[in-house]
Design a protein around this motif. Structure first.
Motif, PDB file in Angstrom:
ATOM      1  N   GLY A 194       0.808  -1.208   0.000  1.00 61.89           N
ATOM      2  CA  GLY A 194       0.000   0.000   0.000  1.00 61.89           C
ATOM      3  C   GLY A 194       0.838   1.254   0.000  1.00 61.89           C
ATOM      4  O   GLY A 194       2.062   1.220  -0.181  1.00 61.89           O
ATOM      5  N   THR A 195       0.166   2.380   0.192  1.00 63.33           N
ATOM      6  CA  THR A 195       0.828   3.680   0.249  1.00 63.33           C
ATOM      7  C   THR A 195       0.990   4.139   1.692  1.00 63.33           C
ATOM      8  O   THR A 195       0.414   3.554   2.614  1.00 63.33           O
ATOM      9  N   ASN A 196       1.756   5.222   1.905  1.00 65.90           N
ATOM     10  CA  ASN A 196       2.128   5.656   3.260  1.00 65.90           C
ATOM     11  C   ASN A 196       1.699   7.075   3.598  1.00 65.90           C
ATOM     12  O   ASN A 196       2.297   7.712   4.479  1.00 65.90           O
ATOM     13  N   ASN A 197       0.668   7.597   2.960  1.00 66.28           N
ATOM     14  CA  ASN A 197       0.254   8.962   3.266  1.00 66.28           C
ATOM     15  C   ASN A 197      -0.222   9.136   4.703  1.00 66.28           C
ATOM     16  O   ASN A 197      -0.281  10.256   5.215  1.00 66.28           O
ATOM     17  N   ASP A 212       7.801  12.762  -1.009  1.00 68.58           N
ATOM     18  CA  ASP A 212       7.441  12.229  -2.321  1.00 68.58           C
ATOM     19  C   ASP A 212       7.249  10.718  -2.296  1.00 68.58           C
ATOM     20  O   ASP A 212       6.496  10.166  -3.109  1.00 68.58           O
ATOM     21  N   ASP A 213       7.936  10.047  -1.363  1.00 65.64           N
ATOM     22  CA  ASP A 213       7.854   8.583  -1.299  1.00 65.64           C
ATOM     23  C   ASP A 213       6.592   8.086  -0.610  1.00 65.64           C
ATOM     24  O   ASP A 213       6.241   6.905  -0.745  1.00 65.64           O
ATOM     25  N   LEU A 214       5.901   8.950   0.141  1.00 62.26           N
ATOM     26  CA  LEU A 214       4.753   8.494   0.923  1.00 62.26           C
ATOM     27  C   LEU A 214       3.613   8.003   0.042  1.00 62.26           C
ATOM     28  O   LEU A 214       2.842   7.134   0.447  1.00 62.26           O
ATOM     29  N   GLY A 215       3.469   8.573  -1.147  1.00 58.99           N
ATOM     30  CA  GLY A 215       2.384   8.173  -2.027  1.00 58.99           C
ATOM     31  C   GLY A 215       2.715   7.002  -2.929  1.00 58.99           C
ATOM     32  O   GLY A 215       1.861   6.576  -3.720  1.00 58.99           O
ATOM     33  N   LYS A 216       3.921   6.458  -2.818  1.00 61.72           N
ATOM     34  CA  LYS A 216       4.313   5.343  -3.666  1.00 61.72           C
ATOM     35  C   LYS A 216       3.782   4.021  -3.118  1.00 61.72           C
ATOM     36  O   LYS A 216       3.822   3.772  -1.920  1.00 61.72           O
ATOM     37  N   PHE A 217       3.278   3.173  -4.008  1.00 63.85           N
ATOM     38  CA  PHE A 217       2.731   1.879  -3.621  1.00 63.85           C
ATOM     39  C   PHE A 217       3.870   0.879  -3.443  1.00 63.85           C
ATOM     40  O   PHE A 217       4.737   0.735  -4.319  1.00 63.85           O
ATOM     41  N   GLY A 218       3.906   0.195  -2.282  1.00 66.85           N
ATOM     42  CA  GLY A 218       4.971  -0.767  -2.026  1.00 66.85           C
ATOM     43  C   GLY A 218       4.565  -1.759  -0.949  1.00 66.85           C
ATOM     44  O   GLY A 218       3.510  -1.636  -0.316  1.00 66.85           O
TER      45      GLY A 218
END
Length: 279
Positions: A194-197, A212-218
């Motif tokens: 999931g994302t990290n917002n 910028d990395d918080l919205g990346k899916f991982g």
């Protein structure tokens, strides 16, 4: 550190009681009336530490919660959760859920729900008073395993998306304990992405390049749990050990892999319904 406890409301999502599936009551086709049942399900749980997406945020706070569910025979259910973290200056937290669960076939099922979370009292953390989750899952008993695939959307100041895969197998001991109690266990593997917002609610000091990395899916986490369950009639007592391993944890988050322990008791109260059938 206390400010980071704004995340604990999110733990309601990972701490919700599992919906107890109810088999469809058999119907006498030759009769004018058939008897069905709704269920009131009361569940109380204790866990020695909270996690969300496999993260404990460097904290070690026990938590106790209670669920009160009304499960309609149609598959619709309403659930009220009350949760208290065993830490000073943390208010009670509540969740109200509306959902629908049903079997699609003998080996497949679905579960769809919407949950709204509330904080009782004032909170210094912006945003946690208005969290909501929309989720749907598909379960499939395909042979050696029962697998379920779940998608979740978290609504807050931003939006997060999650996908979880659970894989388990149910075992039941042949001989009943004291000739009355059914003993079973169901080891389960879970993998979440999931994302990290959601980090934006914790007042963490997030650097611009980290933002910028918080919205990346991982990949978010890996879990292995081993519950041991004792069932007598409509009463169930469960003890569970769980290993949680977080992935893609930002530098500002001190979360580490850990073992946890959970104990819960539930009781189902049948509510008799008379269902009139057409001649």
């Amino acid at each position: 550190m206390i400010k980071k406890l704004g995340f604990i409301l999110l733990f309601l999502v990972s701490f919700k009681g599992q919906l107890a599936a109810q088999d469809q009551d058999s119907v006498q086709t030759a009769s004018i009336e058939s008897i069905g049942y709704d269920f009131i399900i009361v569940n109380t749980r204790f866990q020695n530490a909270f996690t969300f997406m496999g993260r404990d945020f460097g904290l070690d706070i026990p938590v106790i919660s209670t669920d009160l569910m009304y499960y309609f025979r149609s598959g619709v259910y309403v659930n009220l959760s009350a949760l208290k973290f065993m830490e000073e200056n943390l208010p009670w937290q509540y969740a109200l859920s509306l959902g629908y669960a049903t079997d699609l076939s003998e080996k497949t099922d679905i579960n769809i729900s919407y949950s709204q979370f509330l904080v009782a009292g004032e909170s210094a953390i912006a945003g946690i008073q208005n969290l909501a989750f929309l989720q749907g899952s598909f379960g499939w008993e395909w042979g050696p395993l029962y697998s379920s695939f779940q998608t979740q959307i978290l609504f807050n100041e931003g939006i997060d998306y999650f996908f979880t895969s659970h894989h388990s197998r149910y075992f039941e001991i042949d001989q009943r304990l004291f000739n009355a109690i059914v003993v079973s266990f169901e080891p389960k593997l879970s993998l979440m992405a999931g994302t990290n917002n959601f980090y934006q609610m914790g007042n963490f000091e997030v650097l611009p390049e980290e933002q910028d990395d918080l919205g990346k899916f991982g990949i978010q986490s890996f879990e292995f749990s081993l519950p041991l369950t004792f069932t007598k009639g409509l009463f169930e007592l469960e003890f569970q050990s769980r290993y949680v391993r977080p992935f893609n944890v930002p530098m500002f988050d001190p979360s580490q892999p850990r073992f946890m322990f959970l104990a819960q008791a539930s009781y189902s109260i049948p509510v008799k319904k008379n269902i009139k059938k057409k001649k």
